[in-house]
Design a protein around this motif. Structure first.
Motif, PDB file in Angstrom:
ATOM      1  N   PRO A  99     -12.545  11.549  -8.304  1.00 31.12           N
ATOM      2  CA  PRO A  99     -11.607  12.670  -8.234  1.00 31.12           C
ATOM      3  C   PRO A  99     -10.687  12.651  -9.458  1.00 31.12           C
ATOM      4  CG  PRO A  99     -11.749  11.572  -6.114  1.00 31.12           C
ATOM      5  CD  PRO A  99     -12.478  10.706  -7.110  1.00 31.12           C
ATOM      6  N   ALA A 100     -10.573  13.821 -10.093  1.00 34.38           N
ATOM      7  CA  ALA A 100      -9.794  13.924 -11.329  1.00 34.38           C
ATOM      8  C   ALA A 100      -8.869  15.126 -11.251  1.00 34.38           C
ATOM      9  CB  ALA A 100     -10.736  14.055 -12.529  1.00 34.38           C
ATOM     10  N   TYR A 101      -7.698  14.981 -11.859  1.00 33.95           N
ATOM     11  CA  TYR A 101      -6.649  15.998 -11.819  1.00 33.95           C
ATOM     12  C   TYR A 101      -6.234  16.316 -13.246  1.00 33.95           C
ATOM     13  CZ  TYR A 101      -7.252  14.564  -7.170  1.00 33.95           C
ATOM     14  OH  TYR A 101      -7.865  14.292  -5.978  1.00 33.95           O
ATOM     15  N   LEU A 102      -6.460  17.580 -13.633  1.00 36.86           N
ATOM     16  CA  LEU A 102      -6.226  18.024 -14.996  1.00 36.86           C
ATOM     17  C   LEU A 102      -5.122  19.072 -15.016  1.00 36.86           C
ATOM     18  CD1 LEU A 102      -9.421  17.534 -14.464  1.00 36.86           C
ATOM     19  CD2 LEU A 102      -9.672  18.542 -16.695  1.00 36.86           C
ATOM     20  N   THR A 103      -4.305  19.018 -16.020  1.00 36.65           N
ATOM     21  CA  THR A 103      -3.269  20.032 -16.217  1.00 36.65           C
ATOM     22  C   THR A 103      -3.868  21.130 -17.087  1.00 36.65           C
ATOM     23  OG1 THR A 103      -2.386  18.847 -18.118  1.00 36.65           O
ATOM     24  CG2 THR A 103      -1.379  18.366 -15.990  1.00 36.65           C
ATOM     25  N   SER A 104      -4.866  21.804 -16.561  1.00 35.91           N
ATOM     26  CA  SER A 104      -5.692  22.710 -17.356  1.00 35.91           C
ATOM     27  C   SER A 104      -4.956  23.930 -17.894  1.00 35.91           C
ATOM     28  CB  SER A 104      -6.898  23.162 -16.535  1.00 35.91           C
ATOM     29  OG  SER A 104      -6.469  23.817 -15.367  1.00 35.91           O
TER      30      SER A 104
ATOM     31  N   GLU B  31      -6.204   9.840   0.078  1.00 37.07           N
ATOM     32  CA  GLU B  31      -5.556  11.130   0.325  1.00 37.07           C
ATOM     33  C   GLU B  31      -4.060  11.054   0.038  1.00 37.07           C
ATOM     34  OE1 GLU B  31      -6.848  11.778   4.337  1.00 37.07           O
ATOM     35  OE2 GLU B  31      -8.639  12.892   3.684  1.00 37.07           O
ATOM     36  N   ASN B  32      -3.449   9.936   0.369  1.00 32.69           N
ATOM     37  CA  ASN B  32      -2.026   9.738   0.085  1.00 32.69           C
ATOM     38  C   ASN B  32      -1.762   9.777  -1.422  1.00 32.69           C
ATOM     39  OD1 ASN B  32       0.720   9.105   0.456  1.00 32.69           O
ATOM     40  ND2 ASN B  32       0.305   6.914   0.443  1.00 32.69           N
ATOM     41  N   LEU B  33      -2.609   9.100  -2.197  1.00 27.63           N
ATOM     42  CA  LEU B  33      -2.451   9.103  -3.646  1.00 27.63           C
ATOM     43  C   LEU B  33      -2.680  10.511  -4.205  1.00 27.63           C
ATOM     44  CD1 LEU B  33      -1.864   7.522  -6.191  1.00 27.63           C
ATOM     45  CD2 LEU B  33      -4.249   6.742  -6.197  1.00 27.63           C
ATOM     46  N   ARG B  34      -3.669  11.203  -3.695  1.00 30.14           N
ATOM     47  CA  ARG B  34      -3.931  12.592  -4.095  1.00 30.14           C
ATOM     48  C   ARG B  34      -2.713  13.462  -3.792  1.00 30.14           C
ATOM     49  NH1 ARG B  34      -5.479  17.294  -1.462  1.00 30.14           N
ATOM     50  NH2 ARG B  34      -6.786  18.696  -2.708  1.00 30.14           N
ATOM     51  N   ASP B  35      -2.164  13.329  -2.598  1.00 30.25           N
ATOM     52  CA  ASP B  35      -0.989  14.117  -2.210  1.00 30.25           C
ATOM     53  C   ASP B  35       0.194  13.850  -3.142  1.00 30.25           C
ATOM     54  OD1 ASP B  35      -2.482  15.152  -0.119  1.00 30.25           O
ATOM     55  OD2 ASP B  35      -1.522  13.910   1.421  1.00 30.25           O
ATOM     56  N   LEU B  36       0.373  12.592  -3.539  1.00 29.63           N
ATOM     57  CA  LEU B  36       1.461  12.257  -4.475  1.00 29.63           C
ATOM     58  C   LEU B  36       1.269  12.955  -5.821  1.00 29.63           C
ATOM     59  CD1 LEU B  36       2.273   8.460  -3.992  1.00 29.63           C
ATOM     60  CD2 LEU B  36       3.697  10.421  -3.435  1.00 29.63           C
ATOM     61  N   ILE B  37       0.032  13.007  -6.293  1.00 27.77           N
ATOM     62  CA  ILE B  37      -0.250  13.681  -7.562  1.00 27.77           C
ATOM     63  C   ILE B  37       0.154  15.151  -7.466  1.00 27.77           C
ATOM     64  CG2 ILE B  37      -2.086  14.435  -9.141  1.00 27.77           C
ATOM     65  CD1 ILE B  37      -3.498  11.713  -8.430  1.00 27.77           C
ATOM     66  N   TYR B  38      -0.240  15.806  -6.383  1.00 24.46           N
ATOM     67  CA  TYR B  38       0.119  17.219  -6.209  1.00 24.46           C
ATOM     68  C   TYR B  38       1.624  17.406  -6.025  1.00 24.46           C
ATOM     69  CZ  TYR B  38      -4.533  19.206  -6.260  1.00 24.46           C
ATOM     70  OH  TYR B  38      -5.771  19.640  -6.661  1.00 24.46           O
ATOM     71  N   GLU B  39       2.251  16.513  -5.292  1.00 22.02           N
ATOM     72  CA  GLU B  39       3.703  16.603  -5.089  1.00 22.02           C
ATOM     73  C   GLU B  39       4.448  16.482  -6.414  1.00 22.02           C
ATOM     74  OE1 GLU B  39       7.275  14.019  -2.968  1.00 22.02           O
ATOM     75  OE2 GLU B  39       5.243  13.853  -2.154  1.00 22.02           O
ATOM     76  N   VAL B  40       4.064  15.518  -7.215  1.00 21.45           N
ATOM     77  CA  VAL B  40       4.713  15.316  -8.509  1.00 21.45           C
ATOM     78  C   VAL B  40       4.462  16.530  -9.401  1.00 21.45           C
ATOM     79  CG1 VAL B  40       4.743  13.923 -10.614  1.00 21.45           C
ATOM     80  CG2 VAL B  40       4.720  12.800  -8.379  1.00 21.45           C
ATOM     81  N   ALA B  41       3.232  17.023  -9.440  1.00 21.35           N
ATOM     82  CA  ALA B  41       2.906  18.178 -10.287  1.00 21.35           C
ATOM     83  C   ALA B  41       3.750  19.393  -9.894  1.00 21.35           C
ATOM     84  CB  ALA B  41       1.423  18.507 -10.178  1.00 21.35           C
ATOM     85  N   LYS B  42       3.879  19.598  -8.606  1.00 24.56           N
ATOM     86  CA  LYS B  42       4.641  20.752  -8.096  1.00 24.56           C
ATOM     87  C   LYS B  42       6.115  20.666  -8.500  1.00 24.56           C
ATOM     88  CE  LYS B  42       6.131  22.556  -3.670  1.00 24.56           C
ATOM     89  NZ  LYS B  42       6.090  22.326  -2.234  1.00 24.56           N
ATOM     90  N   ASN B  43       6.641  19.468  -8.575  1.00 19.15           N
ATOM     91  CA  ASN B  43       8.070  19.276  -8.822  1.00 19.15           C
ATOM     92  C   ASN B  43       8.404  18.843 -10.248  1.00 19.15           C
ATOM     93  OD1 ASN B  43       9.043  19.854  -6.118  1.00 19.15           O
ATOM     94  ND2 ASN B  43       7.942  18.013  -5.523  1.00 19.15           N
TER      95      ASN B  43
END
Length: 133
Positions: free
Chosen positions: A49-54, A21-33
């Motif tokens: 779990p995968a995160y795409l810049t769709s 969850e911490n790693l997931r949160d970092l991905i979202y934090e970085v994306a937001k900023n």
């Protein structure tokens, strides 16, 4: 969090789930900023779990996972068709553990090296923008 992704996070052992969850949160934090990234799509790819810049196609997909066969580490994965891991290795070879041209592994018994991980995430999320492709 989508139902299938939530189920995946729920399947992790109790001591691993907060790390993931911490790693997931970092991905979202970085994306937001990070300029040019836009909204992320969260899904499962290859059961991870995968995160795409769709919306903007600014970067490459980031996947994260923990596997029982390597219980002492969690992984962050990018496409092996990129030069990202090679670049990460040059920048952070003394601080991070890599595998081939697709993975960074983090020991579960140590804090994430937040600064280095955030730089790696940002570079992945902007990969196509920064390459000019």
């Amino acid at each position: 969090m989508k139902c299938k992704v939530q189920q995946k996070f729920s399947s992790y052992p109790d001591q691993i789930k907060p790390r993931m969850e911490n790693l997931r949160d970092l991905i979202y934090e970085v994306a937001k900023n990070t300029e040019g990234v836009g909204k992320l799509e969260e899904t499962l790819k290859w059961g991870e779990p995968a995160y795409l810049t769709s919306q903007t196609k600014s970067g490459t997909t980031i996947r994260i996972d923990w596997k029982p066969k390597n219980p002492d580490q969690i992984g962050m994965y990018v496409s092996c068709n990129t030069t990202l891991v090679s670049t990460f290795r040059t920048m952070f070879g003394d601080d991070l553990k890599f595998e081939g041209n697709r993975a960074i592994y983090f020991p579960v018994d140590k804090p994430l090296p937040k600064k280095q991980v955030m730089i790696c995430i940002q570079m992945a999320l902007r990969y196509h923008l920064d390459k000019g492709t």
